[in-house]
Scaffold this active site. Structure first.
Site, PDB file in Angstrom:
ATOM      1  N   ASP A 106       0.833  -1.026   0.095  1.00 40.81           N
ATOM      2  CA  ASP A 106      -0.043  -0.010   0.184  1.00 40.81           C
ATOM      3  C   ASP A 106       0.954   1.500   0.034  1.00 40.81           C
ATOM      4  OD1 ASP A 106       0.887  -0.793   2.635  1.00 40.81           O
ATOM      5  OD2 ASP A 106      -1.008   0.138   3.612  1.00 40.81           O
ATOM      6  N   THR A 131      -5.475   1.698  10.100  1.00 39.69           N
ATOM      7  CA  THR A 131      -5.211   1.183  11.424  1.00 39.69           C
ATOM      8  C   THR A 131      -3.702   1.363  11.859  1.00 39.69           C
ATOM      9  OG1 THR A 131      -6.146  -0.904  10.307  1.00 39.69           O
ATOM     10  CG2 THR A 131      -4.946  -1.130  12.407  1.00 39.69           C
TER      11      THR A 131
END
Length: 252
Positions: A106, A131
């Protein structure tokens, strides 16, 4: 027609591109227990709900291998296309860290997405709220230089609620003032204003080490922090999906 999928620890973003236009965007909960057949039903229903055409290609970025495996199978069975998982080599980036294999997919895809923006200095700082919150330094034309990882704001809020006896769960909205007059406002001050200070401080330190850079914020908390973080030059919640599109267009 490309289906771009960003599988994060908490949520999974799916975007359908027609050419370079994002024509549909969905977000679902990342569930490590879901099987391929369940993801297939979810995808079928989402596409039917919006009356969307099937994709001709699919590209995935993932930090959750079990979900990646099931999602890949679901896409391939439902749409009859190959669902490719992005590897570092696909990004075209020179990954200049001690162990390039440690760089999350990512983060590298975000770097590719960031490079599509013009930067006066050719440098970029990408802040991605998930997160975990990541800070990444990128340099044109294709250099990923490293970054930092901090706890995500919602993760911090959840940890406080779980590990304390009297502190409640809260929604992460900005407080009226830094000095809270009750527990809810005190929590919002610490978690939201405190987080804004963390972001501003980290961006300042990055610039002190590397020089001026275009700061791009992405992820679910970016819009909340926009008015509190003057360091943000761009807020693009679809940066990862756009990075996947760019990889698809440039690398095939």
């Amino acid at each position: 027609m490309l289906l771009a999928v960003d599988i994060g620890n908490t949520s999974t973003a799916l975007g359908l591109f027609s050419g370079e236009e994002l024509i549909a965007h969905f977000r679902i909960h990342t569930d490590r227990m879901r099987m391929e057949s369940e993801y297939r039903v979810i995808l079928k229903n989402l596409f039917a709900l919006e009356d969307l055409p099937p994709p001709k290609a699919a590209l995935l970025a993932s930090v959750v291998p079990p979900v990646e495996r099931e999602m890949k199978r679901a896409i391939e069975r439902l749409f009859g296309v190959e669902a490719r998982v992005v590897e570092a080599a696909d990004t075209g980036l020179e990954v200049l860290i001690d162990n390039p294999r440690e760089a999350g997919a990512d983060r590298l895809v975000n770097a590719v997405g960031a490079l599509a923006y013009p930067s006066p200095t050719g440098r970029y700082i990408v802040v991605d709220f998930g997160t975990a919150t990541t800070f990444d330094l990128v340099e044109a034309p294709n250099r990923y230089l490293g970054g930092a990882i901090a706890i995500g704001p919602q993760t911090a809020a959840d940890a406080l609620a779980q590990r304390t006896a009297k502190l409640p769960r809260i929604d992460l909205t900005p407080p009226k003032a830094a000095v809270g007059k009750n527990t809810l406002e005190a929590l919002r001050s610490g978690l939201v204003l405190g987080y804004a200070a963390l972001v501003e401080g980290m961006v300042r330190r990055f610039k002190e080490e590397a020089g001026e850079a275009l700061v791009i914020a992405t992820g679910g908390f970016a819009e909340t922090l926009r008015p509190l973080c003057p360091c943000f030059d761009v807020v693009d919640e679809d940066l990862t999906l756009k990075g996947l599109l760019r990889i698809h267009l440039e690398r095939g």
